[in-house]
Structures are given as C-alpha cells and as structure tokens.
Design an enzyme around this catalytic site. Structure first.
Site, PDB file in Angstrom:
ATOM      1  N   ASP A   1       0.852  -1.184   0.000  1.00  0.00           N
ATOM      2  CA  ASP A   1       0.000   0.000   0.000  1.00  0.00           C
ATOM      3  C   ASP A   1       0.889   1.235   0.000  1.00  0.00           C
ATOM      4  O   ASP A   1       2.023   1.201   0.511  1.00  0.00           O
ATOM      5  CB  ASP A   1      -0.911   0.019   1.230  1.00  0.00           C
ATOM      6  CG  ASP A   1      -1.906   1.166   1.183  1.00  0.00           C
ATOM      7  OD1 ASP A   1      -2.877   1.086   0.396  1.00  0.00           O
ATOM      8  OD2 ASP A   1      -1.706   2.153   1.909  1.00  0.00           O
TER       9      ASP A   1
ATOM     10  N   GLU B   1       1.053   5.627   0.572  1.00  0.00           N
ATOM     11  CA  GLU B   1       0.501   6.934   0.916  1.00  0.00           C
ATOM     12  C   GLU B   1       1.224   7.947   0.036  1.00  0.00           C
ATOM     13  O   GLU B   1       2.419   7.795  -0.245  1.00  0.00           O
ATOM     14  CB  GLU B   1       0.694   7.256   2.396  1.00  0.00           C
ATOM     15  CG  GLU B   1       0.054   6.253   3.358  1.00  0.00           C
ATOM     16  CD  GLU B   1      -1.438   6.060   3.164  1.00  0.00           C
ATOM     17  OE1 GLU B   1      -2.098   6.999   2.637  1.00  0.00           O
ATOM     18  OE2 GLU B   1      -1.951   4.999   3.519  1.00  0.00           O
TER      19      GLU B   1
ATOM     20  N   HIS C   1      -5.015   5.802   8.896  1.00  0.00           N
ATOM     21  CA  HIS C   1      -4.919   5.573   7.449  1.00  0.00           C
ATOM     22  C   HIS C   1      -3.458   5.689   7.029  1.00  0.00           C
ATOM     23  O   HIS C   1      -3.040   6.657   6.397  1.00  0.00           O
ATOM     24  CB  HIS C   1      -5.775   6.589   6.691  1.00  0.00           C
ATOM     25  CG  HIS C   1      -6.044   6.195   5.273  1.00  0.00           C
ATOM     26  ND1 HIS C   1      -5.037   6.024   4.343  1.00  0.00           N
ATOM     27  CD2 HIS C   1      -7.183   5.922   4.612  1.00  0.00           C
ATOM     28  CE1 HIS C   1      -5.559   5.685   3.174  1.00  0.00           C
ATOM     29  NE2 HIS C   1      -6.859   5.618   3.322  1.00  0.00           N
TER      30      HIS C   1
ATOM     31  N   ASP D   1      -3.143  -0.400   6.321  1.00  0.00           N
ATOM     32  CA  ASP D   1      -3.962  -0.818   5.182  1.00  0.00           C
ATOM     33  C   ASP D   1      -3.505  -2.158   4.616  1.00  0.00           C
ATOM     34  O   ASP D   1      -4.325  -2.974   4.186  1.00  0.00           O
ATOM     35  CB  ASP D   1      -3.915   0.258   4.091  1.00  0.00           C
ATOM     36  CG  ASP D   1      -4.715   1.493   4.473  1.00  0.00           C
ATOM     37  OD1 ASP D   1      -5.388   1.461   5.523  1.00  0.00           O
ATOM     38  OD2 ASP D   1      -4.665   2.487   3.727  1.00  0.00           O
TER      39      ASP D   1
END
Length: 230
Positions: free
Chosen positions: A24, A26, A169, A174
């Site tokens: 994942d 960001e 988050h 995640d």
C-alpha cells in the site's frame, strides 16, 4: 493492467504463498501522473518492509488530512531512488520466478504510481513482478457491490470491527487489513495456495486472473470442508 515488461515463466509448476507481496502507498495527492509516494508498506508472509519516502513535492492538504504525514516527517527519510535497492532486495525469489504485487484499487492508483516512481528514478521494475488488484477480486468473488468496496468496509464485513490501533490511514495498517480480508475470503487457505502450470506460464498479469485464482482456492476450501464433515 498489463505490465510494460516481459513476463517471466518457470518450469516448476508450483509457486508458494511466498510469491505474494501485498503493498500500500501513501502519497502527496491523488493524481497518479504527477503525485509522489511518501510512504510504502509491503508484506510478504511474516515479513514487512515499511518506510517513509522523502520528496520535495508538495503534500496536498486533502491528502495530509487522510494520512497525517507532514513534510517535517520526511526530512531524514530516503528518497524513492535511494529506497529502490532496499525494495528490490526484499523480493527473495530468483528472477525467473514470478512474484505478484497486490494492492487494493491497485489498477487505478498504486500500480501506476509505483511504475512512475521507478521510471523517474531511471530504474527498471524487476521483470518477474506482476500486478493484481484485490478490489476486483473482492468484487468478483465476494460479491461486494459498487460503493461498498473500500478496504475498511470489506474488512468490517469479513473480519468484524477494525482494531483501534489499525484505524490510522497509514500504509502498514492498510496492508494488514488487506491480508486479513483476503485470508478470510479464501477460508484461510491462502497460505497453501499453489498454481497450476498453465496459469504460471501465462503469468498472472492482471487482476481478472488473480480473481479467478482466488475464487478457485475459495471453492476448493469449501469442498475440502464439506468432505471433512461427511
């Protein structure tokens, strides 16, 4: 999304769970063409690699509200170009064995962002890396309708309430949600998954093939459970 590099094949017809790399990202924003990665987490079995990534690109206020990552947090972190050798060394398979990078909504977001960062750094992505999108797998196999395919919703439906420490988050949280949800959907059989020779030779190059593979595993798990009860 077909990968823009040659697909590897292998003589051995069995590929273990170790070939799965759930990841994942960001980022500084949502535009996959121009935004930059500022955090990456990738999980392979019981191994996890997580790092903040330094970039001079502005972090949009909307993105910062979601993940909480600030420019100050990135000052002493590696650039993506500096991080690439560490990421590539995390892939333990030899170059002739396919490995599968799986991200939720990866086709629309994570995969193109990752490819763009490799391209900017002037590094080729390892040729044995192929992409799959867990969102499509959940939609096709789990029957999750449009509007209910966010990772948090899928996790809540399959695994129950999200632990408090996983509600941030961030990339590692995640990835954890994704692996837990996939394991739940496949009846816990994912760890023993093996590929048929023809599937391996084709290379699981897109998420539809990944979805079929997950579905087959799920059905095999149900058949095995039924047989054990009779």
């Amino acid at each position: 999304m077909e990968p823009p590099f040659p697909l590897s094949t292998m003589a051995n017809s069995e590929t273990s769970q170790s070939a799965y790399y759930y990841y994942d990202l960001e980022t500084t924003g949502l535009d996959v063409r121009t935004e930059r990665i500022i955090e990456i987490s990738i999980q392979n079995g019981d191994r996890t690699l997580t790092s903040l990534i330094n970039t001079k690109h502005r972090i949009s206020p909307d993105a910062q509200k979601v993940h909480g990552i600030t420019t100050d947090m990135l000052k002493d972190q590696p650039t993506f170009e500096e991080f690439i050798p560490k990421l590539c060394s995390f892939i333990t398979q030899p170059v002739d064995v396919p490995v599968f990078f799986i991200a939720h909504n990866g086709n629309r977001f994570d995969h193109p962002l990752l490819l763009n960062e490799f391209s900017r750094a002037g590094y080729p992505l390892p040729t044995n890396v192929m992409f799959a999108d867990s969102l499509i797998a959940f939609a096709e196999v789990g029957g999750f309708p449009p509007g209910r395919r966010t990772l948090s919703h899928i996790f809540n439906m399959l695994c129950g309430e999200l632990p408090e420490e996983k509600k941030a988050h961030r990339a590692a949280a995640d990835v954890w949600m994704m692996t837990q949800a996939v394991s739940s959907m496949t009846g816990g059989e994912l760890a023993s998954l093996q590929y048929h020779e023809n599937i391996v030779k084709q290379g699981i190059a897109n998420s539809k093939k990944f979805s079929r593979l997950i579905k087959a595993t799920f059905e095999n798990a149900k058949v095995a459970t039924t047989k054990s009860e009779t």
